[in-house]
Design an enzyme around this catalytic site. Structure first.
Site, PDB file in Angstrom:
ATOM      1  N   HIS A 102       0.843  -1.195   0.000  1.00 23.33           N
ATOM      2  CA  HIS A 102       0.000   0.000   0.000  1.00 23.33           C
ATOM      3  C   HIS A 102       0.877   1.244   0.000  1.00 23.33           C
ATOM      4  CE1 HIS A 102       1.148  -0.172   4.233  1.00 23.33           C
ATOM      5  NE2 HIS A 102       0.777   1.083   4.347  1.00 23.33           N
ATOM      6  N   HIS A 104       0.498   5.910   0.810  1.00 24.08           N
ATOM      7  CA  HIS A 104      -0.356   6.999   1.306  1.00 24.08           C
ATOM      8  C   HIS A 104       0.362   8.331   1.143  1.00 24.08           C
ATOM      9  CE1 HIS A 104       2.087   5.718   4.756  1.00 24.08           C
ATOM     10  NE2 HIS A 104       1.469   4.567   4.724  1.00 24.08           N
ATOM     11  N   GLU A 108       5.518   7.879   6.866  1.00 28.15           N
ATOM     12  CA  GLU A 108       5.300   6.846   7.895  1.00 28.15           C
ATOM     13  C   GLU A 108       6.602   6.597   8.641  1.00 28.15           C
ATOM     14  OE1 GLU A 108       3.248   3.245   6.717  1.00 28.15           O
ATOM     15  OE2 GLU A 108       4.634   2.002   7.857  1.00 28.15           O
ATOM     16  N   HIS A 147       4.896   0.352   0.077  1.00 31.59           N
ATOM     17  CA  HIS A 147       5.622  -0.480   1.031  1.00 31.59           C
ATOM     18  C   HIS A 147       4.744  -1.602   1.578  1.00 31.59           C
ATOM     19  CE1 HIS A 147       3.849   3.049   3.055  1.00 31.59           C
ATOM     20  NE2 HIS A 147       3.525   2.197   4.026  1.00 31.59           N
ATOM     21  N   HIS A 280      10.928  21.933  30.219  1.00 32.17           N
ATOM     22  CA  HIS A 280      11.459  22.316  28.908  1.00 32.17           C
ATOM     23  C   HIS A 280      10.301  22.592  27.959  1.00 32.17           C
ATOM     24  CE1 HIS A 280      10.389  18.111  28.243  1.00 32.17           C
ATOM     25  NE2 HIS A 280      10.360  18.374  26.952  1.00 32.17           N
ATOM     26  N   GLU A 287       4.520  18.069  20.246  1.00 25.59           N
ATOM     27  CA  GLU A 287       5.112  16.784  20.639  1.00 25.59           C
ATOM     28  C   GLU A 287       4.020  15.723  20.773  1.00 25.59           C
ATOM     29  OE1 GLU A 287       7.592  16.981  24.117  1.00 25.59           O
ATOM     30  OE2 GLU A 287       7.425  14.838  24.540  1.00 25.59           O
ATOM     31  N   HIS A 326       6.553  21.948  29.752  1.00 22.55           N
ATOM     32  CA  HIS A 326       6.135  20.676  30.355  1.00 22.55           C
ATOM     33  C   HIS A 326       7.299  19.957  31.004  1.00 22.55           C
ATOM     34  CE1 HIS A 326       7.278  19.928  26.162  1.00 22.55           C
ATOM     35  NE2 HIS A 326       7.583  18.688  26.486  1.00 22.55           N
ATOM     36  N   GLU A 340       9.214  10.603  22.118  1.00 23.07           N
ATOM     37  CA  GLU A 340       8.753  11.953  21.775  1.00 23.07           C
ATOM     38  C   GLU A 340       8.874  12.067  20.260  1.00 23.07           C
ATOM     39  OE1 GLU A 340      11.332  14.826  23.630  1.00 23.07           O
ATOM     40  OE2 GLU A 340      11.112  13.970  25.628  1.00 23.07           O
TER      41      GLU A 340
END
Ligand code: MN
Ligand code: MN
Length: 395
Positions: A102, A104, A108, A147, A280, A287, A326, A340
């Site tokens: 497939h 897109h 990814e 892929h 930070h 994030e 945060h 993250e």
């Protein structure tokens, strides 16, 4: 003084009451398991204030798509409306299970949680990439390139991240779907074969299916006349030497060391018990977090007095808007491991401690009415994960 069994049980049930008496008993109906999992939502720190929206969503609260060959579930803006930059999919493929061929419009990025898988892809120049990935490895497929993923001997569980919060992995362009919706005569003309060659085509998108475990990588190798892709589509993140901080470790993968990954940057962070990801923010992007293990709390600061504390644990997605302050504090007995991710070509963060250390003393002192103890503790060298004095170890 003895306590009855009922009184003792009552003690185990958390109540929305602060030590100073604010709040009151919750007589129910209530979900005590969830209240136990979210102590800082039930009794928020007194510093919490304002109207920040929800920024945590558990994969356990998502719809599971069960297929022959594996399963998948996703966190998109449907589940977590604030998470506009990125969407994530948690997928498992049984041994031999295949996420079909497939492609897109979105990039990814993936992290291998456990097991091993074989990935395949080609680029627009006809250069191919076929590789096996194991626990702690990453892969990246640029937007638009086709892929597939297949589970090897022990199956594979992984996290997929896409650079669009509205993306759904159930809404991609699939080889089976395309051929099912193309006239047979056109398929026959395209490949120069008889229409009967397509009489067994699947009638709809296949998505995930069960096949047999493939042979060795060597036995499946296809040599392209144009060679292999110039930049590898996978990366051994755990093989990277970590940045060691006083309270844990950080491994960063972005386009500076995982060159193909131009749209998504990431860090794998370990926060040891009794440590925290320091105060930070990120100067370049929102994030999107994924918690692999442990329990913690995170307060997000959004300016103008707005701050809200969330509890996080394995299987949760967390989100922090661009530039919002945060921290993540380990409140359990095991290490927190989390990812993250950022819709960016590079990882970047600004440390509160480092900022204060590199600003003239007089202005920091006068701005915060700071005394010598604080001023002496400031560190010009960034420590992403720091130890803190634990309450249970205090004298
Ligand atoms: Mn894909
Ligand atoms: Mn952060």
């Amino acid at each position: 003084m003895s306590m009855s069994r009922d009184q003792a049980d009552q003690r185990q049930i958390p109540q929305p009451i602060r030590p100073d008496g604010a709040g009151g008993i919750d007589t129910g109906p209530r979900d005590i398991w969830r209240d136990l999992e979210n102590p800082d939502q039930l009794v928020p720190p007194v510093t919490d204030n304002g109207l920040l929206p929800n920024m945590v969503f558990s994969f356990s609260d998502t719809h599971m798509k069960l297929n022959f060959g594996g399963w998948s579930r996703e966190v998109t803006t449907r589940e977590l409306p604030i998470a506009k930059d990125l969407a994530g999919v948690n997928m498992y493929l049984k041994p031999g299970g295949v996420r079909e061929l497939h492609w897109h419009q979105q990039a990814e990025w993936a992290f291998m949680i456990s097991g091993s898988a074989r990935i395949t892809a080609i680029d627009a120049e006809g250069r191919n990439y076929i590789a096996d990935v194991g626990q702690g490895d990453l892969w990246y497929f640029p937007p638009g390139l086709p892929h597939s993923i297949q589970g090897l001997e022990h199956g594979a569980e992984f996290l997929l991240v896409f650079d669009d919060g509205n993306f759904s992995d159930l809404n991609t362009l699939s080889i089976s779907d395309w051929m099912a919706h193309t006239p047979r005569s056109v398929l026959a003309a395209n490949f120069g074969v008889a229409e009967e060659a397509f009489c067994h085509l699947p009638k709809d998108q296949v998505y995930i299916y069960q096949a047999s475990v493939p042979g060795s990588l060597e036995s499946q190798r296809i040599e392209s006349p144009y060679g292999s892709v110039p930049l590898p589509f996978s990366h051994r993140l755990m093989a990277q030497k970590p940045l060691v901080s006083s309270g844990g470790t950080v491994r960063i993968a972005d386009s500076t060391n995982f060159q193909i990954s131009k749209k998504i940057a990431a860090a794998l962070v370990e926060i040891k018990p009794g440590a925290m990801r320091e105060l930070h923010w990120h100067p370049n992007a929102d994030e999107w977090q994924y918690y692999l293990s442990g329990t913690g709390r995170m307060t997000v600061f959004g300016g103008n007095g707005a701050a809200r504390t969330y509890n996080v644990r394995a299987g949760d997605v967390g989100y922090v808007p661009f530039a919002f302050g945060h921290y993540i504090q380990n409140i359990g007995n095991d290490s927190i491991w989390f990812l993250e991710m950022f819709r960016s070509d590079r990882f970047a963060d600004v440390s509160l401690n480092q900022w204060m250390a590199l600003t003239p003393k007089a202005i920091v002192e006068s701005n915060l009415c700071a005394g010598n103890e604080l001023m002496d503790a400031l560190n010009p060298v960034k420590q992403p994960v720091v130890k803190f004095p634990r309450k249970d170890k205090a004298d």
